[in-house]
Design a protein around this motif. Sequence first.
Motif, short mmCIF file in Angstrom:
data_model
loop_
_atom_site.label_atom_id
_atom_site.label_comp_id
_atom_site.label_asym_id
_atom_site.label_seq_id
_atom_site.Cartn_x
_atom_site.Cartn_y
_atom_site.Cartn_z
N LEU A 191 0.84 -1.21 0.00
CA LEU A 191 0.00 0.00 0.00
C LEU A 191 0.87 1.26 0.00
CD1 LEU A 191 -2.86 -0.91 2.53
CD2 LEU A 191 -3.11 -0.50 0.08
N MET A 235 -2.57 -6.59 -5.03
CA MET A 235 -3.72 -5.69 -5.09
C MET A 235 -3.41 -4.42 -4.30
SD MET A 235 -7.55 -6.37 -3.63
CE MET A 235 -7.11 -6.23 -1.90
N PHE A 245 -4.78 4.90 -4.40
CA PHE A 245 -6.06 5.43 -3.92
C PHE A 245 -5.87 6.21 -2.62
CE2 PHE A 245 -8.47 1.61 -5.85
CZ PHE A 245 -8.21 2.11 -7.10
N ILE A 246 -4.94 5.71 -1.80
CA ILE A 246 -4.68 6.39 -0.53
C ILE A 246 -3.78 7.59 -0.78
CG2 ILE A 246 -3.71 6.14 1.79
CD1 ILE A 246 -4.28 3.10 1.51
N PRO A 262 -5.50 11.14 -2.71
CA PRO A 262 -6.21 12.14 -1.90
C PRO A 262 -5.39 12.64 -0.72
CG PRO A 262 -7.21 9.96 -1.62
CD PRO A 262 -6.19 9.84 -2.71
N LEU A 263 -4.55 11.76 -0.16
CA LEU A 263 -3.71 12.18 0.97
C LEU A 263 -2.73 13.27 0.53
CD1 LEU A 263 -2.76 11.69 3.92
CD2 LEU A 263 -1.23 9.92 3.05
N VAL A 281 -14.67 14.48 -16.30
CA VAL A 281 -15.22 13.15 -16.65
C VAL A 281 -14.08 12.20 -17.01
CG1 VAL A 281 -16.68 11.91 -18.30
CG2 VAL A 281 -17.45 14.07 -17.36
N GLY A 287 -11.13 12.30 -15.82
CA GLY A 287 -10.54 11.92 -14.53
C GLY A 287 -11.35 10.81 -13.88
N GLY A 288 -12.67 10.90 -14.02
CA GLY A 288 -13.54 9.86 -13.48
C GLY A 288 -13.30 8.53 -14.17
N ILE A 289 -13.11 8.58 -15.48
CA ILE A 289 -12.85 7.34 -16.24
C ILE A 289 -11.53 6.72 -15.77
CG2 ILE A 289 -12.32 6.41 -18.54
CD1 ILE A 289 -14.32 8.47 -19.69
N GLY A 304 -10.15 7.12 -12.84
CA GLY A 304 -10.41 6.59 -11.49
C GLY A 304 -11.08 5.23 -11.57
N PHE A 305 -12.05 5.08 -12.46
CA PHE A 305 -12.77 3.82 -12.65
C PHE A 305 -11.81 2.73 -13.14
CE2 PHE A 305 -16.01 1.15 -14.89
CZ PHE A 305 -16.78 0.89 -13.77
N LEU A 328 -9.66 1.54 -10.30
CA LEU A 328 -10.42 0.60 -9.46
C LEU A 328 -10.41 -0.79 -10.09
CD1 LEU A 328 -13.71 2.41 -8.39
CD2 LEU A 328 -12.07 1.33 -6.88
N MET A 379 -7.12 -2.52 -9.67
CA MET A 379 -6.90 -3.07 -8.33
C MET A 379 -7.73 -4.34 -8.10
SD MET A 379 -7.52 -1.39 -4.61
CE MET A 379 -9.00 -2.24 -4.20
N VAL A 439 -15.77 2.71 -21.70
CA VAL A 439 -15.45 2.53 -20.27
C VAL A 439 -15.45 1.05 -19.92
CG1 VAL A 439 -16.26 2.99 -17.91
CG2 VAL A 439 -16.28 4.82 -19.60
N PRO A 451 -7.36 2.71 5.94
CA PRO A 451 -6.88 3.64 4.91
C PRO A 451 -7.31 3.23 3.50
CG PRO A 451 -5.06 2.92 6.31
CD PRO A 451 -6.25 2.11 6.68
N TRP A 469 -10.92 4.17 2.99
CA TRP A 469 -10.98 5.64 2.83
C TRP A 469 -10.56 6.04 1.40
CZ3 TRP A 469 -6.79 9.17 2.13
CH2 TRP A 469 -7.16 10.53 2.18
N GLY A 470 -9.47 5.46 0.94
CA GLY A 470 -8.99 5.76 -0.41
C GLY A 470 -9.98 5.30 -1.48
N THR A 499 -11.85 7.50 -4.32
CA THR A 499 -11.71 7.19 -5.75
C THR A 499 -13.06 6.94 -6.40
OG1 THR A 499 -9.60 6.21 -5.20
CG2 THR A 499 -10.43 5.75 -7.40
N LYS A 504 -14.64 10.09 -7.17
CA LYS A 504 -14.06 10.70 -8.37
C LYS A 504 -14.59 10.00 -9.64
CE LYS A 504 -9.46 11.54 -10.19
NZ LYS A 504 -8.07 11.11 -10.07
N ALA A 505 -14.68 8.67 -9.55
CA ALA A 505 -15.15 7.90 -10.71
C ALA A 505 -16.61 8.22 -11.04
CB ALA A 505 -14.97 6.41 -10.46
N LYS A 555 -17.90 10.89 -11.36
CA LYS A 555 -18.00 12.05 -12.26
C LYS A 555 -18.32 11.63 -13.69
CE LYS A 555 -15.28 15.20 -9.50
NZ LYS A 555 -13.92 15.43 -9.07
N ILE A 556 -18.10 10.35 -13.99
CA ILE A 556 -18.47 9.84 -15.32
C ILE A 556 -19.95 10.11 -15.58
CG2 ILE A 556 -18.70 7.77 -16.78
CD1 ILE A 556 -16.50 6.48 -15.15
#
Lengths: 445, 41
Positions: A30, A161, A168-169, A172-173, A284, A286-288, A290-291, A294, A297, A343, B24, B27-28, B32, B35-36, B38-39
Motif C-alpha cells: 500500500l 492488489m 487510492f490512498i 487524496p492524501l 469526466v 478523470g472519473g474514467i 479513477g474507474f 479501481l 486493483m 469505459v 486507509p 478511505w482511499g 476514488t 471521483k469515478a 463524475k463519469i
Amino acid sequence: MFGFLARERTVAGPGFNRWMVPPAALCIHLCIGQAYALSVFNLPMTKLIGITESAPEDWLLTQLGWIFSLAIVFLGLSAALFGRWVEEGGPRRAMFAAALCWSGGFLVAALGMQLHNIWFVYFGYGVLGGIGLGLGYISPVSTLIKWFPDRPGMATGMAIMGFGGGAFIASPLSVSLLHMFSSSTHIGVAETFVCLGLIYLVFMMVGAAIVRVPAEDWKPAGWQPSAQPKKLMTSANVHVNEAWKTPQFWCIWIVLCMNVTAGIGVLGQASAMSQEMFGVTAAVAGGIVGFMSLSNMLGRFFWASLSDLIGRKNTYFCFFILGIGLYSLVPHTGSLGSVGLFVICTAVIMTMYGGGFATVPAYLKDMFGTKYVGAIHGRLLTAWAVAGVLGPVLVNYIRQYQIDSGIPKAQAYNTTMYIMAGLLVVGLIANSLIKAVDSRHHLAE
Amino acid sequence: MSGNNEEKTSGLHLLLVWGLVGIPLIWGLIQTIGKAMKIFA
C-alpha cells in the motif's frame, strides 16, 4: 545489532495465524503503490518558483517525467539484482531495507525540491525510491506462497492488489497535504514529501515487525498436497541461476512484458483518449481514469484467485484472447460514439493488466517451485521495466505519427490499439509454448 | 521469535492489523469511487 532482522528470528511459533501475514504484505504494497499517484505532484512541481504559474527557471513536465521512469527502471533492476538476497535473508530484512530506501527517497527528493535541484529528486525518488520499490514489491511474495500453498494465487493477488490500491490512498492524501502546506507564496511539495516519507516509514516498519515465515514442516491444518501431480505444477525446485536458462522463464517474461506493455499503453493515455475520442470534459476523463484504477486493483485479486481454480496458463489465455477482442473493439467505440462501451472495454482491460501482475508469482511457483520463487520473480520484473518504456513510447510515437499524417485526433489511437492487440497475439503464442520444466533443471534435494 | 515458542494469535491481533491496512484502503476507495462517479455527472 540487526539480529531481529534475521530469517530465523521470523519463524512463526505454533498457534500463529497465517492471516496475520497478508496485512504485513499490504503494509508494504500500500505504501510503495504511491508510485502510481506520483502524477499528482506534476503540476505543483512545475510551479515551485513561479507559484501561481511556471517561471522560466521552473522544471518542465518533460524533465519530471523522468522521475517515474527512473523509479520503474530501478524497480526492475533492484528486484533482479537483489532477488536472491531477499530470498535468502527472509522478508523482514528485505522489508526493513525497502522501508529505509523508500522513505529515504522521499526525504532526499524533498531536499531536492527545497534546493530546487532536480538531480536530488532523480536520485531520491528515482534511484533510492526505485530500489525501495523493487525490494518492497518482491519481499512478501515467496513468504505468502509458503503460508498459502493451498491458494497461492489468492495470497499473492491480495498483496499485489495493495500495490494497485496504494495510489487510492496516496492521491487524496497528497492533495490534502499539499493544500495544508501551500500558501500564496509557497508550494508545499517538499513538506508533503517529508510527511509522506515519515508516514510510509512507520507503516512499512509495522509490516516488517509483524511478518513471519512458516516453520520448515508447517502446512495448513487439514491440507494435503494433491496426490495426483498436475502437468504444470512441479513439487521440485529450480535454482534462480538455473531458472533463467530455461525457455519457460523467457516465455513467461514475454507473457508479462506483452500484457503490461498493452495495459500501460491504455492506462497512460486513457484521459487524453477519452477527451479526444468522445469530447468529454477533463473532470469526466478523470472519473474514467479513477474507474480504470479501481478495475486495475480489483482485477489483481479476482484473476489471481480465479487462477487457483482454472490454472495460471488458462488465466493468461483468458487475458490474451479477451484482450485481443477488447483492444480491437476500442476504436469502434469511438466511431459509435459510445463512452459507456469505451469505459466497459477499458475497465475489463485494466482488470487483466492488474491480473497479469498478480498471477505471475503463482505461475512461477508452479513452474519453478517455492524455494527461489521470490528471486526468480525479481528477475522476471525486468519485463516490467522494459514494458514501462516500451508501452508509452509506442503509444506516444504512433499517435504523433498519425496526427502528423493528417489523421483526425479522435482516430489517432486506432492503429495503436490494433498494435496493442498484436502484442497480445505474441503473448498468446508465448503462453501456449509453456510446458513443464525439464527435470534436469531441478535441484537435487 | 522462534519456531518452537508458542505464538498464539488472538482475534484482537487480527482485527488490529487488518484494521491498520483496511481503514486507509477503504478511505482511499471511497475517495476514488467519488471521483469515478463524475463519469455520470
